[in-house]
Design an enzyme around this catalytic site. Structure first.
Site, short mmCIF file in Angstrom:
data_model
loop_
_atom_site.label_atom_id
_atom_site.label_comp_id
_atom_site.label_asym_id
_atom_site.label_seq_id
_atom_site.Cartn_x
_atom_site.Cartn_y
_atom_site.Cartn_z
N GLY A 211 0.92 -1.07 -0.19
CA GLY A 211 0.46 -0.35 0.06
C GLY A 211 0.87 1.22 -0.34
O GLY A 211 0.56 2.42 0.49
N GLY B 158 13.20 -12.77 10.56
CA GLY B 158 13.79 -12.34 10.52
C GLY B 158 13.72 -11.44 8.82
O GLY B 158 15.19 -10.28 9.45
N GLY C 267 6.84 -0.51 10.03
CA GLY C 267 8.72 -1.30 10.06
C GLY C 267 9.52 -0.31 8.51
O GLY C 267 8.66 0.88 8.09
N ASP D 75 11.04 -8.45 13.44
CA ASP D 75 12.35 -8.82 13.04
C ASP D 75 13.98 -7.94 13.98
O ASP D 75 15.00 -8.24 13.84
CB ASP D 75 13.00 -8.75 11.56
CG ASP D 75 11.67 -8.84 10.31
OD1 ASP D 75 11.56 -10.04 11.26
OD2 ASP D 75 12.14 -8.38 9.46
N ARG E 270 4.44 -14.02 14.19
CA ARG E 270 3.83 -12.89 14.21
C ARG E 270 2.07 -12.71 14.57
O ARG E 270 1.73 -11.41 15.36
CB ARG E 270 3.06 -12.27 12.55
CG ARG E 270 4.82 -12.10 11.86
CD ARG E 270 4.66 -11.00 11.12
NE ARG E 270 3.90 -10.67 10.24
CZ ARG E 270 3.75 -10.31 8.88
NH1 ARG E 270 4.84 -10.91 8.36
NH2 ARG E 270 3.11 -10.41 8.28
N ARG F 88 17.67 -37.46 17.16
CA ARG F 88 17.29 -36.57 15.01
C ARG F 88 18.23 -35.06 15.48
O ARG F 88 18.36 -34.97 16.06
CB ARG F 88 16.35 -36.92 15.39
CG ARG F 88 15.80 -37.63 14.45
CD ARG F 88 13.92 -37.59 13.68
NE ARG F 88 12.79 -38.45 13.36
CZ ARG F 88 11.74 -38.83 12.79
NH1 ARG F 88 11.31 -38.22 14.42
NH2 ARG F 88 11.94 -39.81 12.23
O1 F6P Z 1 9.26 -8.23 8.50
C1 F6P Z 1 8.63 -9.60 8.69
C2 F6P Z 1 9.02 -10.61 8.11
O2 F6P Z 1 7.73 -11.62 9.25
C3 F6P Z 1 9.41 -11.18 7.69
O3 F6P Z 1 10.23 -11.52 9.33
C4 F6P Z 1 9.29 -12.02 6.97
O4 F6P Z 1 10.15 -12.19 6.25
C5 F6P Z 1 8.14 -11.26 6.13
O5 F6P Z 1 7.80 -10.26 7.26
C6 F6P Z 1 7.18 -12.25 5.97
O6 F6P Z 1 6.28 -11.14 5.07
P1 F6P Z 1 5.12 -11.82 4.65
O7 F6P Z 1 3.89 -11.85 5.56
O8 F6P Z 1 4.87 -11.10 3.97
O9 F6P Z 1 4.74 -13.73 4.17
#
Ligand code: F6P
Length: 359
Positions: free
Chosen positions: A74, A182, A114, A139, A286, A174
């Site tokens: 966006g 990240g 971010g 991250d 997340r 294992r």
């Molecule tokens: O920047 C946050 C993040 O979760 C990263 O760690 C990851 O690489 C990316 O966003 C994943 O993005 P999306 O939600 O678009 O798959």
């Protein structure tokens, strides 16, 4: 004062706590607050702009996600516009956005996001918009602040996963390789790996040598330790090689990093003959409720952002400079992304505990 709040980029636990704190702090000053839905889409006719009152923010401080919703597609300066023939054209809609904001009587913005969203906030500020930023990222890769909210929750989620993998890896002798998020920074892998007592941690800041990694696993084998937990940052890559990519998330977008855990697990199995499994923790990091630390940091950020608006600190973002919350120019934070400092004591402590970085 009529204040608008937006959330942009990937979501992070604590967004709602920032929104709640900012709204209540603004109402306390007798201000009005509007919420721009889905990044800036609400101000471009693709979503709504809604009033944010006490009612809207009641009971949301502990919830993950964002009540305003979010997007990483966006950017008003590079906005995807569907054409009548179905194709997508990228257009600059920033003037339209600012015009619509003026028509709604918006005096100032709090932009929570971010590096991408902060770059947009910086460009809007350069066009004269009165913007204050709030750094958000799981991250931990935004400079200018010791940490951002969302990171602690992600680390705890990854650490709990590592704890659980220990018991199954040990029961089966294992090697389990866990891939954590990240992007190009190794903070989540380093922090969760040390907290969860992983045996190998791979981060983009230390390119790995697969033979040295396998040597570390075989050294443990000789000591009678027949299982291993390898935590790999999704952006980790071998010496002289490149990070693994999964392709574009959507046509025209940046490449998604990932796939390193599977790759490394196969290489370890081939070289050591030990049975390996891999796991990508993904978006679990997340989601969910923010930790107490993230709720507090988000609350402090939300409250400090409103103070920054009151003080007219346009083009600045709130930041943690322990023990205080300060403001720093967004431009400064964007100058270079934050990466794991190899001289940090956590890296040397990990090495002394016997954790291998595959180097
Ligand atoms: O920047 C946050 C993040 O979760 C990263 O760690 C990851 O690489 C990316 O966003 C994943 O993005 P999306 O939600 O678009 O798959």
């Amino acid at each position: 004062m009529r204040l608008a709040i937006s959330t942009g980029g990937g979501d992070a636990p604590g967004l709602n706590a920032v929104i709640r704190a900012a709204v209540l702090s603004a109402i306390d000053r007798g201000w009005h607050v509007l919420g721009v839905k889905k990044g800036y889409a609400g101000l471009l006719g693709d979503d709504e702009v809604v009033p944010l009152t006490r009612e809207e923010v009641r009971g949301i401080g502990h919830l993950g996600g964002t009540i305003l919703r979010t997007t990483n597609r966006g950017d008003p300066f590079n906005y995807p516009l569907k054409q009548p023939d179905g194709a997508t054209k990228i257009v600059d809609r920033s003037d339209e956005l600012l015009e619509n904001a003026r028509n709604l009587g918006i005096d100032a913005f709090i932009a929570i996001g971010g590096d991408g969203s902060l770059a947009i906030a910086h460009k809007l500020a350069q066009k004269g918009a009165r913007v204050v930023g709030v750094p958000k990222t799981i991250d931990n890769d935004v400079s200018g602040t010791i940490t951002s909210f969302g990171f602690d929750t992600a680390v705890n989620t990854a650490m709990e996963a590592i704890d659980k993998l220990h018991t199954t890896a040990e029961s089966h002798d294992r090697v389990i390789v866990l891939e954590v998020m990240g992007r190009h920074a190794g903070f989540i892998a380093l922090h969760s790996g040390v907290a969860g007592a992983a045996h190998v941690i791979l981060i983009p800041e230390i390119p790995y040598d697969i033979d040295k990694l396998c040597a570390a696993i075989m050294a443990r084998e000789k000591r009678g330790r027949h299982f291993d937990i390898v935590v790999a940052a999704e952006g980790a890559f071998p010496i002289g090689g490149e990070e693994s990519v999964l392709g574009e998330s959507m046509p025209g977008q940046s490449r998604r990093v990932g796939g390193v855990a599977d790759l490394v697990a196969k290489q370890i199995q081939a070289r050591t003959a030990k049975e390996c499994r891999s796991l990508v923790l993904g978006h679990l990091q997340r989601g969910g409720m923010p930790t107490g630390y993230d709720r507090l940091l988000a609350t402090r950020f939300g409250s400090a952002a409103v103070q920054a608006v009151e003080d007219g600190k346009w083009g600045q973002m709130v930041a943690l400079h322990s023990p205080n919350i300060v403001t720093v120019p967004i431009e400064l934070a964007l100058r270079e992304p934050k990466r794991v400092d190899l001289a940090h004591d956590l890296v040397s402590a990990a090495r002394r505990l016997g954790i291998s970085f595959g180097d």
